[in-house]
Write a protein that holds these residues in place. Structure first.
Motif, mmCIF file in Angstrom:
data_model
loop_
_atom_site.group_PDB
_atom_site.id
_atom_site.type_symbol
_atom_site.label_atom_id
_atom_site.label_comp_id
_atom_site.label_asym_id
_atom_site.label_seq_id
_atom_site.Cartn_x
_atom_site.Cartn_y
_atom_site.Cartn_z
ATOM 1 N N MET A 336 2.053 -9.885 -96.758
ATOM 2 C CA MET A 336 2.364 -8.737 -97.594
ATOM 3 C C MET A 336 1.393 -7.603 -97.335
ATOM 4 S SD MET A 336 2.957 -9.502 -101.521
ATOM 5 C CE MET A 336 3.821 -10.991 -101.804
ATOM 6 N N PHE A 337 0.138 -7.987 -97.104
ATOM 7 C CA PHE A 337 -0.893 -6.963 -96.927
ATOM 8 C C PHE A 337 -0.914 -6.452 -95.487
ATOM 9 C CE2 PHE A 337 -1.908 -9.762 -100.454
ATOM 10 C CZ PHE A 337 -1.802 -8.823 -101.472
ATOM 11 N N ASN A 338 -0.553 -7.307 -94.508
ATOM 12 C CA ASN A 338 -0.427 -6.810 -93.133
ATOM 13 C C ASN A 338 0.617 -5.689 -93.069
ATOM 14 O OD1 ASN A 338 -1.258 -9.851 -92.661
ATOM 15 N ND2 ASN A 338 -1.803 -8.743 -90.809
ATOM 16 N N LEU A 339 1.676 -5.841 -93.889
ATOM 17 C CA LEU A 339 2.789 -4.886 -93.820
ATOM 18 C C LEU A 339 2.813 -3.935 -95.015
ATOM 19 C CD1 LEU A 339 3.632 -6.963 -91.629
ATOM 20 C CD2 LEU A 339 5.975 -6.674 -92.388
ATOM 21 N N ALA A 340 1.699 -3.843 -95.723
ATOM 22 C CA ALA A 340 1.679 -3.091 -96.985
ATOM 23 C C ALA A 340 2.082 -1.628 -96.797
ATOM 24 C CB ALA A 340 0.295 -3.170 -97.617
ATOM 25 N N ASP A 341 1.706 -1.022 -95.657
ATOM 26 C CA ASP A 341 2.029 0.393 -95.469
ATOM 27 C C ASP A 341 3.541 0.625 -95.465
ATOM 28 O OD1 ASP A 341 2.082 -1.083 -93.133
ATOM 29 O OD2 ASP A 341 1.535 0.599 -91.839
ATOM 30 N N GLN A 342 4.300 -0.319 -94.876
ATOM 31 C CA GLN A 342 5.769 -0.167 -94.861
ATOM 32 C C GLN A 342 6.374 -0.604 -96.200
ATOM 33 O OE1 GLN A 342 7.575 -2.291 -91.432
ATOM 34 N NE2 GLN A 342 5.447 -2.608 -90.839
ATOM 35 N N LEU A 343 5.823 -1.699 -96.772
ATOM 36 C CA LEU A 343 6.462 -2.300 -97.953
ATOM 37 C C LEU A 343 6.362 -1.411 -99.182
ATOM 38 C CD1 LEU A 343 5.352 -6.022 -97.637
ATOM 39 C CD2 LEU A 343 7.613 -5.055 -97.165
ATOM 40 N N GLY A 344 5.263 -0.651 -99.280
ATOM 41 C CA GLY A 344 5.064 0.189 -100.451
ATOM 42 C C GLY A 344 6.274 1.077 -100.705
ATOM 43 N N SER A 345 6.720 1.777 -99.674
ATOM 44 C CA SER A 345 7.839 2.704 -99.880
ATOM 45 C C SER A 345 9.172 1.962 -99.970
ATOM 46 C CB SER A 345 7.878 3.720 -98.746
ATOM 47 O OG SER A 345 7.997 3.033 -97.527
ATOM 48 N N LEU A 346 9.235 0.746 -99.432
ATOM 49 C CA LEU A 346 10.517 0.018 -99.433
ATOM 50 C C LEU A 346 10.749 -0.752 -100.740
ATOM 51 C CD1 LEU A 346 10.381 -1.439 -95.799
ATOM 52 C CD2 LEU A 346 11.969 0.293 -96.646
ATOM 53 N N LEU A 347 9.668 -1.158 -101.397
ATOM 54 C CA LEU A 347 9.832 -2.086 -102.516
ATOM 55 C C LEU A 347 9.459 -1.525 -103.883
ATOM 56 C CD1 LEU A 347 8.630 -5.507 -101.061
ATOM 57 C CD2 LEU A 347 10.916 -4.926 -101.833
ATOM 58 N N ILE A 348 8.647 -0.491 -103.891
ATOM 59 C CA ILE A 348 8.153 -0.051 -105.215
ATOM 60 C C ILE A 348 8.944 1.190 -105.658
ATOM 61 C CG2 ILE A 348 6.126 0.692 -106.517
ATOM 62 C CD1 ILE A 348 4.411 -0.693 -104.381
#
Ligand code: PLP
Length: 348
Positions: A336-348
């Protein structure tokens, strides 16, 4: 010399006894919990859903490799090693768990990882460093192989005794033994939860090493349990053949008369999405749903994409209220943290 193979079906006790003959060290918290996800079942309107919580195997954020490291490290230690080398991807959960396990046995750990050193060290790579592993980067598989061979020569010149874990034939077999044993553990957890094994479907993220263990146990015991694996890389159906090879290699190792071919394996590559290590729509939906119903965390690279199979099968009517789906949660949460830069905008 003729070797007599044991005919199947055998009992759970007989399979456990065969696995118990293989040298091992103790690492994992076992049994891992079998946890019901009632809110998720209700939202999907389908089967009872459980998670076999192998994200809770205990060592450095846990995950599926802690079980197979019990066999892999025993082999290295019995071979007299004082250093283990592992070559995998920069995102690897296996690398993290290997580095932690090596510390428990006073082994130096060298990780040769494909990928470029990132600007920000986070997720699994951060934990690899925290655990004190020596990390070497390689651009591709060929450079990685050269780096492994170079590390072996260097360590030997320093008077150390390196052991390359992936080069051992036991490497893949250990994963199958570990998940055959996890399946036996799971079978013993069914009755207390009122689960009928004749309507049971097992789901796991696997591109070839863990699923063979589930298949081996179910087939060796002659149980009518459906196993579905979901691959996270390659979309050419290749993982089915790898799973079959994994079952056959582990069965031969244990002396069981059991052989399967790829056509008999349900391993799906339709949840891979845009590629390995890249979040997919179906995986993101699974991450959101599991988190917001029963508070279950899934990772963006492996477990969410495999969980998408349960959602898909429920929507397609392949899983109904008469069924039970057990999701083998293989861990991987630091991703989750390796991909946090992408996930932030996709999931929150
Ligand atoms: C979290 C997680 N799940 C599943 C897998 C898949 O395991 P395999 O393809 O070896 O069966 C891995 C492998 O690295 C993993 O890290």
């Amino acid at each position: 010399m003729t070797t007599t193979l044991t005919e199947i079906p055998i009992t759970a006790e007989q399979l456990q006894a065969l696995i118990d003959r293989v040298p091992r060290v103790e690492l994992a918290f076992k049994p891992t919990p079998l946890e019901e996800l009632p809110r998720l079942s209700r939202v999907l309107g389908g089967p009872r859903i459980f998670a076999k919580r192998d994200d809770l195997t205990g060592l450095a954020f846990g995950g599926n490799k802690v079980r197979n490291l019990e066999f892999r490290l025993a082999e290295a230690i019995n071979a007299g090693a004082d250093t283990v080398i592992m070559f995998v991807d920069i995102l690897s959960n296996s690398a993290r768990q290997t580095a932690a396990a090596a510390n428990r046995f006073d082994l130096k750990c060298v990780l040769v990882l494909t990928g470029r050193p990132p600007a920000q060290v986070t997720g699994n790579l951060f934990v690899d460093y925290l655990l004190g592993a020596e990390v070497i980067f390689a651009d591709d598989a060929a450079e990685q192989r050269r780096a492994v061979d170079h590390a072996v020569a260097r360590l030997q010149a320093e008077g150390r005794r390196p052991f390359v874990l992936n080069d051992s034939p036991l490497f893949g077999i250990a994963a199958a033994l570990a998940y055959a044993e996890a399946t036996l553990e799971l079978l013993s957890q069914l009755a207390p939860q009122g689960i009928d094994p004749s309507h049971l479907h097992l789901y796991i993220s696997s591109t070839g090493k863990g699923q063979p263990g589930l298949e081996l146990a179910v087939r060796a015991l002659g149980l009518p349990i459906q196993v579905t694996g979901s691959a996270v890389r390659y979309t050419d159906g290749q993982a089915k053949a790898w799973v079959a090879q994994g079952v056959n290699a582990a069965a031969a190792f244990l002396g069981l008369n059991l052989q399967v071919n790829g056509a008999e394996i349900d391993n799906r590559d339709r949840y891979v999405g845009p590629g390995y290590g890249i979040p997919s729509e179906a995986g993101l939906e699974a991450m959101r749903l599991a988190a917001r119903t029963d508070g279950l965390l899934l990772d963006p690279v492996y477990t969410s994409k495999a969980f998408a199979a349960i959602i898909d099968d429920t929507r397609q009517g392949r899983l109904t209220a008469a069924d039970t789906a057990v999701y083998v949660h293989t861990g991987g949460l630091p991703l989750m943290f390796n991909l946090a830069d992408q996930l932030g905008s996709l999931l929150i």
